[in-house]
Write a protein that holds these residues in place. Structure first.
Motif, PDB file in Angstrom:
ATOM      1  N   ALA A  93       8.807   8.139  -0.344  1.00  0.00           N
ATOM      2  CA  ALA A  93       7.678   7.947   0.564  1.00  0.00           C
ATOM      3  C   ALA A  93       7.744   6.577   1.225  1.00  0.00           C
ATOM      4  O   ALA A  93       7.461   6.431   2.419  1.00  0.00           O
ATOM      5  N   ARG A  94       8.149   5.557   0.453  1.00  0.00           N
ATOM      6  CA  ARG A  94       8.309   4.216   1.037  1.00  0.00           C
ATOM      7  C   ARG A  94       9.429   4.206   2.067  1.00  0.00           C
ATOM      8  O   ARG A  94       9.350   3.510   3.082  1.00  0.00           O
ATOM      9  N   LYS A  95      10.475   4.993   1.809  1.00  0.00           N
ATOM     10  CA  LYS A  95      11.609   5.044   2.724  1.00  0.00           C
ATOM     11  C   LYS A  95      11.212   5.692   4.049  1.00  0.00           C
ATOM     12  O   LYS A  95      11.591   5.220   5.123  1.00  0.00           O
ATOM     13  N   MET A  96      10.443   6.770   4.000  1.00  0.00           N
ATOM     14  CA  MET A  96      10.121   7.481   5.243  1.00  0.00           C
ATOM     15  C   MET A  96       8.933   6.869   5.974  1.00  0.00           C
ATOM     16  O   MET A  96       8.729   7.125   7.157  1.00  0.00           O
ATOM     17  N   LEU A  97       8.170   6.022   5.278  1.00  0.00           N
ATOM     18  CA  LEU A  97       7.043   5.327   5.903  1.00  0.00           C
ATOM     19  C   LEU A  97       7.161   3.837   5.558  1.00  0.00           C
ATOM     20  O   LEU A  97       6.400   3.316   4.745  1.00  0.00           O
ATOM     21  N   GLU A 122      -0.019  13.158  -3.040  1.00  0.00           N
ATOM     22  CA  GLU A 122      -0.389  11.869  -3.634  1.00  0.00           C
ATOM     23  C   GLU A 122       0.591  10.775  -3.238  1.00  0.00           C
ATOM     24  O   GLU A 122       0.185   9.646  -2.940  1.00  0.00           O
ATOM     25  N   ALA A 123       1.887  11.084  -3.228  1.00  0.00           N
ATOM     26  CA  ALA A 123       2.894  10.086  -2.858  1.00  0.00           C
ATOM     27  C   ALA A 123       2.744   9.673  -1.400  1.00  0.00           C
ATOM     28  O   ALA A 123       2.828   8.483  -1.060  1.00  0.00           O
ATOM     29  N   VAL A 124       2.502  10.641  -0.515  1.00  0.00           N
ATOM     30  CA  VAL A 124       2.342  10.332   0.906  1.00  0.00           C
ATOM     31  C   VAL A 124       1.062   9.549   1.142  1.00  0.00           C
ATOM     32  O   VAL A 124       1.064   8.542   1.872  1.00  0.00           O
ATOM     33  N   VAL A 125      -0.042   9.975   0.534  1.00  0.00           N
ATOM     34  CA  VAL A 125      -1.326   9.293   0.744  1.00  0.00           C
ATOM     35  C   VAL A 125      -1.278   7.872   0.207  1.00  0.00           C
ATOM     36  O   VAL A 125      -1.803   6.937   0.827  1.00  0.00           O
ATOM     37  N   GLU A 126      -0.639   7.688  -0.946  1.00  0.00           N
ATOM     38  CA  GLU A 126      -0.492   6.332  -1.498  1.00  0.00           C
ATOM     39  C   GLU A 126       0.235   5.428  -0.505  1.00  0.00           C
ATOM     40  O   GLU A 126      -0.132   4.268  -0.300  1.00  0.00           O
ATOM     41  N   LEU A 128       0.436   5.943   2.791  1.00  0.00           N
ATOM     42  CA  LEU A 128      -0.407   5.762   3.980  1.00  0.00           C
ATOM     43  C   LEU A 128      -1.454   4.681   3.755  1.00  0.00           C
ATOM     44  O   LEU A 128      -1.733   3.886   4.650  1.00  0.00           O
ATOM     45  N   ARG A 129      -2.004   4.641   2.557  1.00  0.00           N
ATOM     46  CA  ARG A 129      -3.000   3.606   2.274  1.00  0.00           C
ATOM     47  C   ARG A 129      -2.378   2.216   2.420  1.00  0.00           C
ATOM     48  O   ARG A 129      -3.000   1.297   2.953  1.00  0.00           O
ATOM     49  N   ALA A 130      -1.121   2.080   1.970  1.00  0.00           N
ATOM     50  CA  ALA A 130      -0.437   0.787   2.071  1.00  0.00           C
ATOM     51  C   ALA A 130      -0.185   0.400   3.524  1.00  0.00           C
ATOM     52  O   ALA A 130      -0.076  -0.790   3.835  1.00  0.00           O
ATOM     53  N   LEU A 131      -0.090   1.393   4.411  1.00  0.00           N
ATOM     54  CA  LEU A 131       0.191   1.115   5.825  1.00  0.00           C
ATOM     55  C   LEU A 131      -1.077   0.988   6.665  1.00  0.00           C
ATOM     56  O   LEU A 131      -0.981   0.746   7.869  1.00  0.00           O
ATOM     57  N   CYS A 132      -2.232   1.176   6.052  1.00  0.00           N
ATOM     58  CA  CYS A 132      -3.487   1.121   6.800  1.00  0.00           C
ATOM     59  C   CYS A 132      -4.262  -0.151   6.482  1.00  0.00           C
ATOM     60  O   CYS A 132      -4.294  -0.593   5.330  1.00  0.00           O
ATOM     61  N   ARG A 133      -4.890  -0.707   7.489  1.00  0.00           N
ATOM     62  CA  ARG A 133      -5.787  -1.836   7.265  1.00  0.00           C
ATOM     63  C   ARG A 133      -7.125  -1.319   6.745  1.00  0.00           C
ATOM     64  O   ARG A 133      -7.437  -0.126   6.875  1.00  0.00           O
ATOM     65  N   ASP A 134      -7.924  -2.196   6.140  1.00  0.00           N
ATOM     66  CA  ASP A 134      -9.250  -1.806   5.670  1.00  0.00           C
ATOM     67  C   ASP A 134     -10.062  -1.245   6.835  1.00  0.00           C
ATOM     68  O   ASP A 134     -10.066  -1.807   7.931  1.00  0.00           O
ATOM     69  N   GLY A 135     -10.718  -0.124   6.578  1.00  0.00           N
ATOM     70  CA  GLY A 135     -11.522   0.502   7.615  1.00  0.00           C
ATOM     71  C   GLY A 135     -10.763   1.484   8.484  1.00  0.00           C
ATOM     72  O   GLY A 135     -11.350   2.139   9.350  1.00  0.00           O
ATOM     73  N   ALA A 136      -9.449   1.611   8.257  1.00  0.00           N
ATOM     74  CA  ALA A 136      -8.654   2.576   9.017  1.00  0.00           C
ATOM     75  C   ALA A 136      -9.114   3.993   8.685  1.00  0.00           C
ATOM     76  O   ALA A 136      -9.628   4.265   7.601  1.00  0.00           O
ATOM     77  N   ILE A 137      -8.898   4.908   9.632  1.00  0.00           N
ATOM     78  CA  ILE A 137      -9.350   6.288   9.492  1.00  0.00           C
ATOM     79  C   ILE A 137      -8.169   7.227   9.296  1.00  0.00           C
ATOM     80  O   ILE A 137      -7.137   7.091   9.957  1.00  0.00           O
ATOM     81  N   LEU A 138      -8.336   8.184   8.390  1.00  0.00           N
ATOM     82  CA  LEU A 138      -7.366   9.256   8.203  1.00  0.00           C
ATOM     83  C   LEU A 138      -8.057  10.564   8.569  1.00  0.00           C
ATOM     84  O   LEU A 138      -9.140  10.877   8.060  1.00  0.00           O
ATOM     85  N   LEU A 186      -7.157  13.806  -3.984  1.00  0.00           N
ATOM     86  CA  LEU A 186      -5.828  13.613  -3.399  1.00  0.00           C
ATOM     87  C   LEU A 186      -5.829  12.492  -2.364  1.00  0.00           C
ATOM     88  O   LEU A 186      -4.799  11.861  -2.129  1.00  0.00           O
ATOM     89  N   LEU A 187      -6.977  12.248  -1.753  1.00  0.00           N
ATOM     90  CA  LEU A 187      -7.081  11.191  -0.747  1.00  0.00           C
ATOM     91  C   LEU A 187      -7.481   9.861  -1.392  1.00  0.00           C
ATOM     92  O   LEU A 187      -8.183   9.053  -0.777  1.00  0.00           O
ATOM     93  N   SER A 188      -7.021   9.629  -2.580  1.00  0.00           N
ATOM     94  CA  SER A 188      -7.341   8.400  -3.313  1.00  0.00           C
ATOM     95  C   SER A 188      -7.008   7.169  -2.474  1.00  0.00           C
ATOM     96  O   SER A 188      -5.938   7.073  -1.877  1.00  0.00           O
ATOM     97  N   GLY A 189      -7.961   6.238  -2.415  1.00  0.00           N
ATOM     98  CA  GLY A 189      -7.793   5.053  -1.590  1.00  0.00           C
ATOM     99  C   GLY A 189      -8.495   5.192  -0.254  1.00  0.00           C
ATOM    100  O   GLY A 189      -8.643   4.212   0.480  1.00  0.00           O
TER     101      GLY A 189
END
Length: 210
Positions: A93-97, A122-126, A128-138, A186-189
């Protein structure tokens, strides 16, 4: 405006008779998302579907940067997951994002979650959370019952509150039928701020990164 994209691999000749007819749907979740980000400055978007020109044209009116990563496309990044699990899934997941893409204010996941099992979601959402700033929308669209197309459809933004769904095949598979509580886990974070149950058995989720 900048545009980065990974497009779907060519799939060869298509039997038009086997394709599902395009259908237009009201999308209150997308409407909420677009209204929210239109009030922000320098919005950066990560779209996890194919690079649809009409979507780029629409989003470019309100966003500074749009990156497309067709995770479910034929031969796309998700195909590398294979039988991986645990730490290997997170590594892939880190490799593709990757982190060097910077941070995003909006992630459009479309119906990605319908096509992944829990550990892959879970791996993708984890990631995505790392790539989003606080307040970002999914933004995500989850099938609630019945079946989904065997191949992920293409979504085209028609206007602020409507999308066109265009399937590649009439074939269908059973959907995961995840209840709202399971989706929220599943959308943890991300905190689910709004959700909408639509007539065509789809539930849209608007979740905010915290």
């Amino acid at each position: 405006m900048s545009w980065s994209a990974r497009s779907r691999d060519p799939a060869g000749p298509t039997d038009k008779a086997s394709e599902a007819a395009p259908t237009e749907h009201h999308s209150p979740g997308l409407e909420v998302v677009l209204e929210t980000v239109s009030e922000r400055e320098s919005v950066r978007v990560l779209d996890l579907g194919p690079a649809v020109p009409a979507n780029f044209e629409y989003l470019s009116e309100i966003c500074r940067h749009i990156r497309y990563v067709d995770l479910l496309g034929q031969g796309g990044p998700i195909s590398e997951f294979g039988e991986a699990d645990g730490q290997e899934l997170r590594r892939l997941a880190r490799k593709m994002l990757p982190s060097d893409w910077g941070v995003f204010d909006l992630v459009i996941a479309w119906d990605l979650i319908n096509y992944l099992d829990d550990s892959r979601v879970e791996a993708v959402v984890e990631r995505l959370r790392a790539l989003c700033r606080d307040g970002a929308i999914l933004f995500a669209m989850i099938a609630t019952s019945g079946e989904v197309p065997a191949a992920p459809p293409k979504y085209t933004i028609v206007d602020r509150s409507a999308v066109m769904c265009e399937g590649e095949t009439l074939a269908v598979v059973e959907c995961p039928r995840r209840p709202p509580a399971a989706v929220e886990r599943l959308l943890s974070g991300f905190s689910v701020e709004r959700s909408f149950i639509l007539r065509h058995r789809i539930q849209e989720y608007v979740a905010v990164r915290h």
